[in-house]
Structure formats: structure tokens, C-alpha cells
Design a protein around this motif. Sequence first.
Motif, PDB file in Angstrom:
ATOM      1  N   GLY A 172       0.812  -1.217   0.000  1.00 34.85           N
ATOM      2  CA  GLY A 172       0.000   0.000   0.000  1.00 34.85           C
ATOM      3  C   GLY A 172       0.843   1.263   0.000  1.00 34.85           C
ATOM      4  O   GLY A 172       0.704   2.100  -0.876  1.00 34.85           O
ATOM      5  N   PHE A 173       1.708   1.385   0.988  1.00 36.21           N
ATOM      6  CA  PHE A 173       2.656   2.510   1.064  1.00 36.21           C
ATOM      7  C   PHE A 173       1.953   3.848   0.804  1.00 36.21           C
ATOM      8  O   PHE A 173       2.442   4.688   0.052  1.00 36.21           O
ATOM      9  N   GLU A 174       0.800   4.033   1.452  1.00 39.73           N
ATOM     10  CA  GLU A 174       0.018   5.230   1.176  1.00 39.73           C
ATOM     11  C   GLU A 174       0.693   6.500   1.702  1.00 39.73           C
ATOM     12  O   GLU A 174       0.706   7.528   1.037  1.00 39.73           O
ATOM     13  N   SER A 175       1.251   6.417   2.883  1.00 44.88           N
ATOM     14  CA  SER A 175       1.828   7.611   3.494  1.00 44.88           C
ATOM     15  C   SER A 175       3.319   7.701   3.223  1.00 44.88           C
ATOM     16  O   SER A 175       3.996   6.691   2.996  1.00 44.88           O
ATOM     17  N   LEU A 176       3.835   8.922   3.260  1.00 45.32           N
ATOM     18  CA  LEU A 176       5.275   9.103   3.116  1.00 45.32           C
ATOM     19  C   LEU A 176       6.019   8.445   4.269  1.00 45.32           C
ATOM     20  O   LEU A 176       7.143   7.960   4.107  1.00 45.32           O
ATOM     21  N   GLU A 177       5.379   8.401   5.448  1.00 43.24           N
ATOM     22  CA  GLU A 177       6.013   7.763   6.603  1.00 43.24           C
ATOM     23  C   GLU A 177       6.233   6.274   6.349  1.00 43.24           C
ATOM     24  O   GLU A 177       7.285   5.723   6.689  1.00 43.24           O
ATOM     25  N   SER A 178       5.246   5.605   5.748  1.00 41.03           N
ATOM     26  CA  SER A 178       5.404   4.177   5.473  1.00 41.03           C
ATOM     27  C   SER A 178       6.466   3.953   4.399  1.00 41.03           C
ATOM     28  O   SER A 178       7.256   3.012   4.469  1.00 41.03           O
ATOM     29  N   ARG A 179       6.516   4.826   3.418  1.00 37.74           N
ATOM     30  CA  ARG A 179       7.533   4.693   2.368  1.00 37.74           C
ATOM     31  C   ARG A 179       8.931   4.916   2.944  1.00 37.74           C
ATOM     32  O   ARG A 179       9.875   4.197   2.607  1.00 37.74           O
ATOM     33  N   ARG A 180       9.026   5.910   3.804  1.00 34.39           N
ATOM     34  CA  ARG A 180      10.317   6.181   4.442  1.00 34.39           C
ATOM     35  C   ARG A 180      10.759   4.988   5.276  1.00 34.39           C
ATOM     36  O   ARG A 180      11.925   4.589   5.249  1.00 34.39           O
ATOM     37  N   TYR A 181       9.840   4.377   6.009  1.00 35.26           N
ATOM     38  CA  TYR A 181      10.172   3.239   6.863  1.00 35.26           C
ATOM     39  C   TYR A 181      10.616   2.039   6.030  1.00 35.26           C
ATOM     40  O   TYR A 181      11.680   1.453   6.276  1.00 35.26           O
ATOM     41  N   TRP A 182       9.824   1.675   5.012  1.00 33.19           N
ATOM     42  CA  TRP A 182      10.117   0.453   4.273  1.00 33.19           C
ATOM     43  C   TRP A 182      11.280   0.614   3.295  1.00 33.19           C
ATOM     44  O   TRP A 182      11.904  -0.385   2.906  1.00 33.19           O
ATOM     45  N   TYR A 183      11.604   1.838   2.927  1.00 33.13           N
ATOM     46  CA  TYR A 183      12.741   2.033   2.039  1.00 33.13           C
ATOM     47  C   TYR A 183      14.040   1.579   2.706  1.00 33.13           C
ATOM     48  O   TYR A 183      14.995   1.201   2.021  1.00 33.13           O
ATOM     49  N   GLN A 184      14.055   1.575   4.034  1.00 39.79           N
ATOM     50  CA  GLN A 184      15.233   1.086   4.751  1.00 39.79           C
ATOM     51  C   GLN A 184      15.519  -0.384   4.424  1.00 39.79           C
ATOM     52  O   GLN A 184      16.655  -0.850   4.572  1.00 39.79           O
ATOM     53  N   TYR A 185      14.482  -1.111   4.004  1.00 38.07           N
ATOM     54  CA  TYR A 185      14.625  -2.539   3.722  1.00 38.07           C
ATOM     55  C   TYR A 185      15.018  -2.809   2.270  1.00 38.07           C
ATOM     56  O   TYR A 185      15.184  -3.968   1.886  1.00 38.07           O
ATOM     57  N   SER A 186      15.146  -1.785   1.471  1.00 39.23           N
ATOM     58  CA  SER A 186      15.542  -1.993   0.078  1.00 39.23           C
ATOM     59  C   SER A 186      17.046  -2.223  -0.006  1.00 39.23           C
ATOM     60  O   SER A 186      17.821  -1.733   0.823  1.00 39.23           O
ATOM     61  N   SER A 187      17.454  -2.956  -1.021  1.00 40.59           N
ATOM     62  CA  SER A 187      18.886  -3.184  -1.230  1.00 40.59           C
ATOM     63  C   SER A 187      19.605  -1.883  -1.547  1.00 40.59           C
ATOM     64  O   SER A 187      20.802  -1.751  -1.293  1.00 40.59           O
ATOM     65  N   PHE A 188      18.875  -0.904  -2.091  1.00 41.24           N
ATOM     66  CA  PHE A 188      19.488   0.395  -2.373  1.00 41.24           C
ATOM     67  C   PHE A 188      20.071   1.018  -1.109  1.00 41.24           C
ATOM     68  O   PHE A 188      21.107   1.680  -1.158  1.00 41.24           O
ATOM     69  N   GLU A 189      19.395   0.792   0.011  1.00 36.99           N
ATOM     70  CA  GLU A 189      19.855   1.361   1.277  1.00 36.99           C
ATOM     71  C   GLU A 189      20.802   0.425   2.013  1.00 36.99           C
ATOM     72  O   GLU A 189      21.669   0.877   2.759  1.00 36.99           O
ATOM     73  N   GLN A 190      20.648  -0.872   1.823  1.00 40.93           N
ATOM     74  CA  GLN A 190      21.426  -1.828   2.609  1.00 40.93           C
ATOM     75  C   GLN A 190      22.775  -2.175   1.988  1.00 40.93           C
ATOM     76  O   GLN A 190      23.691  -2.573   2.700  1.00 40.93           O
ATOM     77  N   PHE A 191      22.903  -2.022   0.675  1.00 44.44           N
ATOM     78  CA  PHE A 191      24.205  -2.292   0.055  1.00 44.44           C
ATOM     79  C   PHE A 191      25.161  -1.132   0.350  1.00 44.44           C
ATOM     80  O   PHE A 191      24.767   0.030   0.279  1.00 44.44           O
ATOM     81  N   PRO A 192      26.417  -1.451   0.645  1.00 47.47           N
ATOM     82  CA  PRO A 192      27.396  -0.392   0.878  1.00 47.47           C
ATOM     83  C   PRO A 192      27.941   0.163  -0.446  1.00 47.47           C
ATOM     84  O   PRO A 192      27.719  -0.406  -1.516  1.00 47.47           O
ATOM     85  N   HIS A 193      28.643   1.281  -0.327  1.00 46.97           N
ATOM     86  CA  HIS A 193      29.423   1.878  -1.422  1.00 46.97           C
ATOM     87  C   HIS A 193      28.571   2.451  -2.547  1.00 46.97           C
ATOM     88  O   HIS A 193      29.069   2.680  -3.650  1.00 46.97           O
ATOM     89  N   ILE A 194      27.284   2.692  -2.276  1.00 50.40           N
ATOM     90  CA  ILE A 194      26.454   3.428  -3.222  1.00 50.40           C
ATOM     91  C   ILE A 194      26.712   4.918  -2.991  1.00 50.40           C
ATOM     92  O   ILE A 194      26.692   5.389  -1.850  1.00 50.40           O
ATOM     93  N   ILE A 195      26.932   5.669  -4.040  1.00 48.54           N
ATOM     94  CA  ILE A 195      27.191   7.099  -3.927  1.00 48.54           C
ATOM     95  C   ILE A 195      25.849   7.821  -3.954  1.00 48.54           C
ATOM     96  O   ILE A 195      25.145   7.797  -4.962  1.00 48.54           O
ATOM     97  N   LYS A 196      25.471   8.430  -2.861  1.00 49.21           N
ATOM     98  CA  LYS A 196      24.171   9.085  -2.743  1.00 49.21           C
ATOM     99  C   LYS A 196      24.311  10.591  -3.019  1.00 49.21           C
ATOM    100  O   LYS A 196      25.265  11.233  -2.556  1.00 49.21           O
ATOM    101  N   PHE A 197      23.344  11.131  -3.736  1.00 52.41           N
ATOM    102  CA  PHE A 197      23.343  12.574  -3.991  1.00 52.41           C
ATOM    103  C   PHE A 197      22.019  13.178  -3.525  1.00 52.41           C
ATOM    104  O   PHE A 197      20.968  12.544  -3.593  1.00 52.41           O
ATOM    105  N   SER A 198      22.084  14.394  -3.025  1.00 55.69           N
ATOM    106  CA  SER A 198      20.917  15.061  -2.450  1.00 55.69           C
ATOM    107  C   SER A 198      20.218  15.993  -3.431  1.00 55.69           C
ATOM    108  O   SER A 198      19.095  16.425  -3.187  1.00 55.69           O
ATOM    109  N   SER A 199      20.884  16.303  -4.542  1.00 56.59           N
ATOM    110  CA  SER A 199      20.332  17.225  -5.528  1.00 56.59           C
ATOM    111  C   SER A 199      21.096  17.034  -6.828  1.00 56.59           C
ATOM    112  O   SER A 199      22.130  16.346  -6.867  1.00 56.59           O
TER     113      SER A 199
END
Length: 257
Positions: A172-199
Motif C-alpha cells: 500500500g505505502f500510502e503515506s510518506l512515513e510508510s515509504r520512508r520506513y520500508w525504504y530502509q529494507y531496500s537493497s538500495f539502502e542496505q548495500f554499501p558503497h552506493i554514492i548518494k546525492f541530495s540534488s
Amino acid sequence: KEHVVLFVNNPLLAEQIAFQSPGEVLPVIRPHALFTNASYAPSRRHEAMLVSRTKFMWVTFACAIRHFTLEGYPIKFTVANSDSKYSFQEMAAHLAVVLIPWEHALMAFFEYYSMAVPTMMPEAHWAYRLAFDPEGNLGSTTSEYFGIDPTCPEQGCTADDGRRHHPFPPFGFESLESRRYWYQYSSFEQFPHIIKFSSIPDLLNKLVTTDLRSTTAAMKAFNQETLARSVAAWRSARARLLPLQRESLPLAAGNSD
């Protein structure tokens, strides 16, 4: 069943299945994409690959990059979308990949990571707005996939498991809060050495200032470490299943072994 061994390829999928079905939470084995037969070899040092398949995202993002790019900027962007036809060797020849997620789990992510191509992605506060959307599959913000085993409570099959209580259902992921919470479980967040950009300006800066040689070396080391764990898990599964297979095979006539 004792003759069945199941794995999933990302942590969020494990939580989704656990929510829908009673039983143990399935173990995760990451995809290694060894079929690429390619490794990072940046012969196209002045080109970065921009990857997105979200409707119109590759158009709007590429346009925004051009808007922020100063004259004389040394790197150009090659856009890859659902219509593109690139070999893995061509992909691995780029200086880096900029991956704009359209789902919470993407084979494209595992392919680039397995080739050790330096991977740049939006920071979480931006990415979870992209990975979950109404047109998504398992990242859909609708109730289309919200089905639960009838033997489980309405709150999900993990509702009574105090060890795995979550503040939001993994669908469902209706709210931004739920999306923020579950995104922690994605491999995008859990794999190391990903270069993150803010803008976009931050992306353009990191493309020319990040030590990409060290990044790809660290990615290769992580690939080897996780491959060893994955091989061990599959060997364990084989050791469990092969005796059962032998027991189920009928003996040949006259063979008492």
C-alpha cells in the motif's frame, strides 16, 4: 515442505511474504548477475549512464541535468530507458551509472553492482518518493497486492510476532512515513558503497570529485564476500535436498543398492 527450499532476492520482499503467509521469514540471497560476463572498464571516461524507466522520468531528469550543467562540464550523460539496447560491456564502459529507482528492487541495480560500476542514486528522502508509486508492482501505493492468508489476522501474519512488529504493513505505502520506513529494507539502502546525492548540483559535483577507483574496488570486495555467503547457502540447500531426491527415486529392476 521438506523437499522445497525458498529464498528471496531482497529484504523487503521477505517482509512482504512474511506479512501475507504464516511460517518462517524467508532468507535473502542477493542476485549476483554473473550472466553479465562484464566488469567495470571505464573506456568512456567522459560519459555517465543515466538509467530510469519511470514514465517520462528519463526525459525530465535529463532536462534538469542540462539546466544545472555549466559550460565546459567534462561529463556527458547517456540515457538508458526501456527502449535502449546496450550490451553489458557497453554499460560497464561508462564512468558511472546514475540510477533513478522506479521500484524498491531492480535487477538493473544488481547488474550494475555485480559489474562493479560506480553507482549513484538519490538520497533516501528523494528516492522513496520515486520507488513507491501507483503504477508500481510490489512498490505499488494501491491495495492491489494487499492479500493475506485467511488463517492470519487482518493485521498480517506477523502481527502476533513481537520480534517482527512493524509500524506499517509492507503493502500500500500510502503515506510518506510508510515509504520512508520500508525504504530502509531496500537493497538500495542496505548495500554499501552506493554514492548518494541530495540534488542535481550535488550529483554533478560528486561525479567529478568521488574516488571512483576506490569505489569500484570496494564494490568488488563486497561482491566476493556476498557471493561466498550465497554459495554456502545454495550448497546447504543442495545437501538437504539431494538425500530426499535419492529416497524418492525408484530402484532399477534387479538393483539392490
